[in-house]
Each structure stands twice: as structure tokens, then as C-alpha cells.
Design a protein around this motif. Structure first.
Motif, PDB file in Angstrom:
ATOM      1  N   GLY A  88      18.828  28.103  -8.898  1.00  0.00           N
ATOM      2  CA  GLY A  88      17.641  27.473  -8.327  1.00  0.00           C
ATOM      3  C   GLY A  88      16.950  26.484  -9.243  1.00  0.00           C
ATOM      4  O   GLY A  88      15.941  25.895  -8.867  1.00  0.00           O
ATOM      5  N   THR A  89      17.492  26.297 -10.460  1.00  0.00           N
ATOM      6  CA  THR A  89      16.825  25.370 -11.373  1.00  0.00           C
ATOM      7  C   THR A  89      16.917  23.928 -10.881  1.00  0.00           C
ATOM      8  O   THR A  89      16.149  23.082 -11.323  1.00  0.00           O
ATOM      9  CB  THR A  89      17.426  25.439 -12.785  1.00  0.00           C
ATOM     10  OG1 THR A  89      18.835  25.338 -12.677  1.00  0.00           O
ATOM     11  CG2 THR A  89      17.070  26.734 -13.469  1.00  0.00           C
ATOM     12  N   ARG A 120      15.982  22.919  -8.126  1.00  0.00           N
ATOM     13  CA  ARG A 120      14.716  22.616  -7.444  1.00  0.00           C
ATOM     14  C   ARG A 120      13.629  22.311  -8.460  1.00  0.00           C
ATOM     15  O   ARG A 120      12.848  21.383  -8.288  1.00  0.00           O
ATOM     16  CB  ARG A 120      14.326  23.776  -6.540  1.00  0.00           C
ATOM     17  CG  ARG A 120      15.369  23.949  -5.460  1.00  0.00           C
ATOM     18  CD  ARG A 120      15.008  25.007  -4.449  1.00  0.00           C
ATOM     19  NE  ARG A 120      16.196  25.312  -3.672  1.00  0.00           N
ATOM     20  CZ  ARG A 120      16.968  26.373  -3.893  1.00  0.00           C
ATOM     21  NH1 ARG A 120      16.651  27.249  -4.822  1.00  0.00           N
ATOM     22  NH2 ARG A 120      18.039  26.572  -3.158  1.00  0.00           N
ATOM     23  N   THR A 121      13.599  23.109  -9.524  1.00  0.00           N
ATOM     24  CA  THR A 121      12.644  22.813 -10.597  1.00  0.00           C
ATOM     25  C   THR A 121      12.944  21.426 -11.162  1.00  0.00           C
ATOM     26  O   THR A 121      12.037  20.665 -11.472  1.00  0.00           O
ATOM     27  CB  THR A 121      12.752  23.874 -11.709  1.00  0.00           C
ATOM     28  OG1 THR A 121      12.968  25.145 -11.097  1.00  0.00           O
ATOM     29  CG2 THR A 121      11.499  23.933 -12.534  1.00  0.00           C
ATOM     30  N   SER A 122      14.230  21.100 -11.283  1.00  0.00           N
ATOM     31  CA  SER A 122      14.611  19.797 -11.822  1.00  0.00           C
ATOM     32  C   SER A 122      14.140  18.658 -10.929  1.00  0.00           C
ATOM     33  O   SER A 122      13.573  17.674 -11.400  1.00  0.00           O
ATOM     34  CB  SER A 122      16.136  19.711 -11.969  1.00  0.00           C
ATOM     35  OG  SER A 122      16.599  20.670 -12.876  1.00  0.00           O
ATOM     36  N   PHE A 123      14.392  18.796  -9.632  1.00  0.00           N
ATOM     37  CA  PHE A 123      13.994  17.736  -8.701  1.00  0.00           C
ATOM     38  C   PHE A 123      12.473  17.653  -8.568  1.00  0.00           C
ATOM     39  O   PHE A 123      11.913  16.613  -8.243  1.00  0.00           O
ATOM     40  CB  PHE A 123      14.620  17.957  -7.321  1.00  0.00           C
ATOM     41  CG  PHE A 123      16.098  17.665  -7.283  1.00  0.00           C
ATOM     42  CD1 PHE A 123      16.693  16.880  -8.263  1.00  0.00           C
ATOM     43  CD2 PHE A 123      16.893  18.161  -6.261  1.00  0.00           C
ATOM     44  CE1 PHE A 123      18.047  16.601  -8.234  1.00  0.00           C
ATOM     45  CE2 PHE A 123      18.255  17.893  -6.221  1.00  0.00           C
ATOM     46  CZ  PHE A 123      18.835  17.112  -7.209  1.00  0.00           C
ATOM     47  N   GLN A 124      11.827  18.795  -8.818  1.00  0.00           N
ATOM     48  CA  GLN A 124      10.369  18.811  -8.814  1.00  0.00           C
ATOM     49  C   GLN A 124       9.850  17.997 -10.013  1.00  0.00           C
ATOM     50  O   GLN A 124       8.899  17.242  -9.888  1.00  0.00           O
ATOM     51  CB  GLN A 124       9.943  20.251  -8.974  1.00  0.00           C
ATOM     52  CG  GLN A 124       8.656  20.633  -8.355  1.00  0.00           C
ATOM     53  CD  GLN A 124       8.453  22.120  -8.603  1.00  0.00           C
ATOM     54  OE1 GLN A 124       9.223  22.949  -8.135  1.00  0.00           O
ATOM     55  NE2 GLN A 124       7.449  22.454  -9.367  1.00  0.00           N
ATOM     56  N   ARG A 154      16.167  11.796  -7.719  1.00  0.00           N
ATOM     57  CA  ARG A 154      17.312  12.683  -7.914  1.00  0.00           C
ATOM     58  C   ARG A 154      18.503  11.962  -8.513  1.00  0.00           C
ATOM     59  O   ARG A 154      19.193  12.509  -9.388  1.00  0.00           O
ATOM     60  CB  ARG A 154      17.710  13.317  -6.578  1.00  0.00           C
ATOM     61  CG  ARG A 154      16.607  14.165  -6.009  1.00  0.00           C
ATOM     62  CD  ARG A 154      17.003  14.775  -4.686  1.00  0.00           C
ATOM     63  NE  ARG A 154      15.895  15.558  -4.153  1.00  0.00           N
ATOM     64  CZ  ARG A 154      15.969  16.258  -3.043  1.00  0.00           C
ATOM     65  NH1 ARG A 154      17.083  16.268  -2.346  1.00  0.00           N
ATOM     66  NH2 ARG A 154      14.927  16.938  -2.634  1.00  0.00           N
ATOM     67  N   SER A 189      20.524  12.980  -2.741  1.00  0.00           N
ATOM     68  CA  SER A 189      19.219  12.383  -2.440  1.00  0.00           C
ATOM     69  C   SER A 189      18.789  12.670  -1.013  1.00  0.00           C
ATOM     70  O   SER A 189      17.606  12.757  -0.721  1.00  0.00           O
ATOM     71  CB  SER A 189      19.267  10.867  -2.659  1.00  0.00           C
ATOM     72  OG  SER A 189      19.611  10.594  -3.988  1.00  0.00           O
ATOM     73  N   ARG A 202      20.119  15.319   1.097  1.00  0.00           N
ATOM     74  CA  ARG A 202      20.086  16.721   1.525  1.00  0.00           C
ATOM     75  C   ARG A 202      18.871  17.449   0.953  1.00  0.00           C
ATOM     76  O   ARG A 202      18.332  17.075  -0.077  1.00  0.00           O
ATOM     77  CB  ARG A 202      21.359  17.433   1.056  1.00  0.00           C
ATOM     78  CG  ARG A 202      22.541  17.178   1.943  1.00  0.00           C
ATOM     79  CD  ARG A 202      23.831  17.536   1.230  1.00  0.00           C
ATOM     80  NE  ARG A 202      24.089  18.975   1.253  1.00  0.00           N
ATOM     81  CZ  ARG A 202      25.137  19.518   0.640  1.00  0.00           C
ATOM     82  NH1 ARG A 202      25.972  18.754  -0.061  1.00  0.00           N
ATOM     83  NH2 ARG A 202      25.340  20.811   0.699  1.00  0.00           N
ATOM     84  N   ASP A 203      18.477  18.527   1.645  1.00  0.00           N
ATOM     85  CA  ASP A 203      17.419  19.383   1.120  1.00  0.00           C
ATOM     86  C   ASP A 203      17.944  20.096  -0.111  1.00  0.00           C
ATOM     87  O   ASP A 203      19.090  20.524  -0.137  1.00  0.00           O
ATOM     88  CB  ASP A 203      17.006  20.411   2.173  1.00  0.00           C
ATOM     89  CG  ASP A 203      16.300  19.755   3.348  1.00  0.00           C
ATOM     90  OD1 ASP A 203      15.818  18.616   3.172  1.00  0.00           O
ATOM     91  OD2 ASP A 203      16.232  20.361   4.423  1.00  0.00           O
ATOM     92  N   ALA A 204      17.101  20.207  -1.103  1.00  0.00           N
ATOM     93  CA  ALA A 204      17.554  20.826  -2.356  1.00  0.00           C
ATOM     94  C   ALA A 204      17.613  22.342  -2.214  1.00  0.00           C
ATOM     95  O   ALA A 204      16.832  22.929  -1.509  1.00  0.00           O
ATOM     96  CB  ALA A 204      16.623  20.462  -3.492  1.00  0.00           C
TER      97      ALA A 204
END
Lengths: 330, 254
Positions: free
Chosen positions: B78-79, B81-85, B90, B250, B252-254
């Protein structure tokens, strides 16, 4: 300030979030309330630009998340405490996050200190307890000293000490003037943590109000009165300084609700003293949980059982109508 | 370039990339020592530089696994998502990751190939293993380019599949099996093989090499194009796959 306008997310035929509009104001803790599967997490992911809305949009101070420059300085979020590589140390986890937004290395130590993880900063995050992971997640959210904070079910699985810690922490953040949005499916928790509420069920907005208003409307007892002399009786009660509220209830026309924890005996006697004809006199009682379940449960089945709900409310003395009230605000 | 700093910290703060890199280097060097050290003296006499590179293909697989894991573990834990946050751009983030992983893979490739050559030279004193032709330099230094580009392909596949096991199976089966098996298809099989990406990566390395005692890919006669064109062709595959991966990530949903 977070602003959602007509936010909708569809996964194939399933509608996870349905035309959701709400505002989250700065300087307050706003609770994002709904049962499991109501679309809270999906909404939060859309706020953070992780999921793309099918339609509608959500902005943070007027900007979409994906357009933010160095977003961690604007928005901090903890959606899942387990989103950490188990073999990476807490410090390394925060270090790469800090590097991504050009934050100074000192911000890592500051954040670790703020959540009390300094002593275990070099331990691998996989060995952390849930409470410690949660703290690490919060440290990540606070890293860029953001104005807006999002927390998804932060007290889930925490021990009482952890819960109190998080609750106090949220208030401190809001008192500092930040915008804090906290989701939960635990109403009692929200009643203690949040000042404002955004309530959703099945992806739809059910209520947006202050927690106080929501609690007042949802809890306590109300006496429901149906009478052909509605306005006259309301006048009588108002003369006795009783709070009344007239609402349109489906299939029943205008109905009078008397608030203030009175008994049906008192209202019945007042009606008799003034020669008022009563068609119905019922006590409506609702705990927060009940009201919440009815409000959200109703939104699940509302369309299918619209008429049945109205009928059963006659038989059941409990607060079916409490649910109907705010729902009509949609 | 903060995304490069980010990905460098990420890669070096867990242990498995280190292990993969060490294994990759040791495999090539160690197998070279075994091949040349244990060869019968008759063969030792005819050994060439190509003979020192027998373990490199295996190392390339290890490097590709490492590169794929660099992205699939982010999805697993799940990191991502933290990355894209942290970096909502992306494509920039994934390019940063690709750059770091590819540079490192290239470095490992060069260390492995020259290390294998050096150890081969050491254990086999009966043949002249001096690097004295452009083709031999291409074989040794070019290994770095092939490792780097293979890593790009691996990151792209990892980003598209988002799942470790699936990505690794594809990355192993594709060069080791699929590109060989297509040759069995009547009429078009040979052409499919000649135009396959990893075949061209090998064609870049082995064209015009003195295959020496062991024989091997160097003596294949039907190359689709010259060595440098083959490299460019392989790079084209890497670029195309990476582009698809970036567009997909870019959207797709993460």
C-alpha cells in the motif's frame, strides 16, 4: 476547507459514492460518519486524488489534489496505518516522504517526537503494534505541517489509551486552526471527537450539521402528535413554553413533534384540557446508535420500502420518524 | 530531482534489493570461475571472453526480479498510495523509480561482466583473455546497458501487473521460454524469434563474438539487424512498455 461537489464514484454497476456534496470547515474537527461500506474511504481516496471520481469533483481550498504543489505541506492524511513497508524503519519511511516534498530532515525528527516514536524510530515498521503504526501514520500526516488533515478510522483497533490520545490530538490540531476530517463508523466516538458531522449512507449524504444538532435531533424522546387541530394545539403547547416542531410526514400530512423529554401522559392531559382531538399520541425514543442506524439503514432501503416504512412507524413507537426528518433535507 | 532522492531512499532502506544485487553479481562471477576453473585443459586452451559470461543471463533474471519487486511491493504494502499522495504526478514518480533501478542494474551489470571476465582470466592462465576487440568491449560494457534496459522492462511490467508473482512469472517466462518456443511455430516462428526483444538484447551482446570452447548464442547466424540497431530495438521495447505503464498508472485508481 474541503469542498465536494456532486462527487460520484462507480465501480461497474456498483455506485460507491453517489452525488455527494459537502464542506469541511477549518478550525473544527469534522466527523465523517457512516456504516462500513458507506463510501467513506472511497471519498477520502478521491479527496487525495488516489481514485478518480466518475463525475463531480472535490477541491482543497479550491484546488484539486493532483494540482497541488508539494501536497504534504497542504494536506496530511492517514488512510491506512498498514501502508508502510514492513522491512523499512519508521525513520526511513518518513525520510522518503520528507524528501518527496523537499521538507527538511529536521521535520522527520519533529514528527517522530510529536507522536512519541523517537525511541523506536530505527526499528522496522513491520514489528510495530497497531497503535504504533497508527502513530507512525499520523507522523507522516503531520510531516509537512499541513493545514488540512484526513484520518480514516483512526481509532479502529486501538486500546482506550490510544483512543484518548488520538481524540485529544485531533482537538489540538483543530484548535491550531487546521481543517480536520475524521471518518468513523462509531457514532459514540464521533460524538466525543467531532464538532461537525457529515453523515453518509450508501454513498449518499444523509446529514451535514453540527454534532450537537445531530445529537439533539437524534436522541432524547419526542412525542409525536397527529391531530386535526394542529396549529391550535401547537399554540397551546407553545404558551406552556414547550418546544414544538411541525413536519410533513409522508402519507400522514402534517405532524406535530413535541420535544423536551415529555411523557405522553402530560401531552394527553394538555390536549384533554383544551378539548383537542388526537388521532395519534406516541412516544419516540432514540439513542444515537439507533437513530444513526435508522438514518443510514433507511437510506439503504429507502426506495424499496418507502411506504412500508411509513406504515411501520405507526406500529412501532420508536423513532422511525426521526430518520425521516433530516433525510428529506437531501 | 526529489523523486530520485525519494526512490533512492526507498530502495536502499530495505534489504531485499541489496540481496538481489549481491546475488546477481556473485552468480556471474562465481559461474565464470566454475566454468573456466573446472573446464578440461583442452577446452581451457580455447576459452574466450564469451566463456566467462555464462552466468550473466541468470543474473539478468535476478536483476529483473529486483526491479519488478521495487514497484510490486509498493502495491502489495500500500505504500504506492502514500507515494502518490506525496507526489501526485505519478509519471514523474515512476520515472524516478525507473531511473534509480535502471542505473543500479546497469552498474551491477558492468560489475558482474567485468568481474566474471577478471576471475576467468585469473583461473585460466592457458588462454589469452585480454579484451582486444571492440566486440569484446561491447560484450562486457554492453551488459550494463542490457541490465539497465531489462530493469526498465521489469518496472514497466511490475507497474502494469501490480502483483509480484504475476510480474515475475511473466519476466522469467518471456525471455527464457516464450522467445524460444515461438520458433516452433511453422513459417513465422523464426521471424518472431529474430524480432523478439530479448533475442535482440542477446544479439547486441553476442554478434561477432568469438564463441570459443563452449559454443553458444554467438554462432547463431540469423540476426534481424546489426548489434547497435538491436540495442536500439530493445530500448524501443523498454520505452514502449514504460509509456504504457505510465499512462496506465496515471489513469487507474491507485
Amino acid at each position: 476547507m474541503i469542498e465536494a461537489k456532486g462527487l460520484t464514484k462507480r465501480y461497474g454497476a456498483t455506485v460507491a459514492v453517489d452525488n455527494l456534496s459537502f464542506e469541511v470547515k477549518p478550525g473544527r474537527v469534522t466527523g465523517f460518519l457512516g456504516p462500513n461500506g458507506a463510501g467513506k474511504s472511497t471519498t477520502m481516496r478521491m479527496i487525495l486524488g488516489l481514485d478518480t471520481p466518475t463525475s463531480g469533483e472535490v477541491t482543497i481550498d479550491g484546488q484539486r489534489y493532483r494540482d497541488l504543489h508539494r501536497p504534504l505541506t497542504k494536506v496530511g492524511a492517514l488512510l491506512d496505518a498498514k501502508w508502510v513497508h514492513p522491512n523499512r524503519s519508521a525513520r526511513s519511511h518518513l525520510r522518503w516522504m520528507a524528501a518527496s516534498n523537499k521538507l527538511p530532515k529536521s521535520s522527520v525528527d519533529k514528527a517522530l517526537d510529536m507522536v512519541g516514536l523517537t525511541s523506536v524510530a530505527n526499528k522496522r515498521a513491520g514489528a510495530f503494534s497497531l497503535g504504533m503504526s497508527q502513530r507512525l501514520g499520523i507522523a507522516g500526516a503531520l510531516l509537512g505541517d499541513p493545514e488540512v488533515l484526513l484520518f480514516d478510522e483512526p481509532v479502529n483497533g486501538l486500546d482506550p489509551e490510544g483512543i484518548v490520545w488520538i481524540r485529544t490530538f485531533m482537538h489540538r490540531l483543530a484548535d491550531e486552526g487546521r481543517t480536520v476530517l475524521v471518518s468513523s463508523h462509531l457514532l459514540s466516538e464521533m460524538a466525543l471527537t467531532a464538532e461537525d458531522l457529515v453523515v453518509i449512507g450508501r454513498g449518499k449524504l444523509i446529514a451535514q450539521s453540527t454534532t450537537q444538532e445531530f445529537v439533539d435531533r437524534a436522541s432524547g424522546t419526542t412525542v409525536k402528535v397527529r391531530t386535526p387541530q394542529l396549529d391550535q394545539f401547537a399554540g397551546v403547547l407553545n404558551e406552556q413554553h414547550l418546544a414544538t416542531r411541525i413536519e410533513d410526514v409522508e402519507d400522514q400530512g402534517k405532524v406535530l413533534f413535541v420535544e423536551g423529554d415529555l411523557t405522553t401522559d402530560q401531552i394527553g392531559e394538555a390536549a384533554a384540557a383544551h378539548g383537542i382531538v388526537l388521532h395519534e399520541l406516541t412516544l419516540q425514543r432514540g439513542s444515537l446508535e439507533q437513530a444513526f442506524m435508522q438514518m443510514t439503514g433507511d437510506s439503504v432501503e429507502y426506495h424499496a420500502h418507502e411506504e412500508i416504512a411509513a406504515v411501520t412507524s405507526l406500529d412501532a413507537p420508536d423513532a422511525a420518524e426521526v430518520a425521516a426528518g433530516p433525510k428529506e433535507d437531501n | 530531482m526529489s523523486v530520485i532522492a525519494v526512490e533512492r531512499i526507498k530502495l536502499f532502506s530495505t534489504r531485499s534489493p541489496w540481496w538481489c544485487m549481491i546475488i546477481a553479481a556473485v552468480l556471474t562471477v562465481g559461474l565464470s570461475a566454475l566454468f573456466l576453473g573446472l573446464a578440461p585443459s583442452e577446452q581451457k586452451l580455447h576459452a574466450t571472453i564469451t566463456d566467462t559470461q555464462g552466468g550473466a543471463q541468470l543474473s539478468q533474471m535476478v536483476i529483473m526480479v529486483m526491479a519488478a519487486l521495487a514497484i510490486t511491493t509498493e502495491y502489495r504494502f500500500g505504500t504506492i498510495r502514500t507515494s502518490f499522495q506525496a507526489v501526485p504526478q505519478r509519471a514523474a514518480l515512476l520515472l524516478g523509480k525507473t531511473f534509480v533501478v535502471a542505473m543500479l542494474s546497469g552498474l551491477i551489470g558492468v560489475i558482474a561482466s567485468f568481474g566474471a571476465w577478471a576471475i576467468g582470466d585469473l583461473v585460466n592462465s592457458s588462454a589469452n583473455l585480454a579484451i582486444d576487440s571492440a566486440a569484446e568491449w561491447r560484450l562486457l560494457a554492453g551488459r550494463g546497458l542490457i541490465f539497465a534496459l531489462s530493469a526498465v522492462i521489469a518496472v514497466a511490467v511490475g507497474a502494469l501487473i501490480r502483483q509480484s508473482a504475476g510480474a515475475i512469472v511473466i519476466l522469467l517466462v518471456w525471455p527464457l521460454l516464450v522467445e524460444q518456443l515461438v520458433q516452433l511455430i511453422p513459417k513465422v516462428g523464426d521471424d518472431l524469434n529474430r524480432w523478439a526483444p530479448f533475442t535482440n538484447a542477446n544479439s547486441f551482446l553476442f554478434q561477432g563474438q568469438d564463441v570459443g570452447a563452449g559454443g553458444g548464442p554467438g554462432d547463431a547466424t540469423s540476426y534481424a539487424m546489426g548489434p547497435w540497431w538491436a540495442l536500439l530495438y530493445f530500448a524501443g521495447w523498454a520505452a514502449a512498455l514504460m509509456t504504457i505503464a505510465l499512462v496506465s498508472a496515471s489513469k487507474r485508481d491507485a
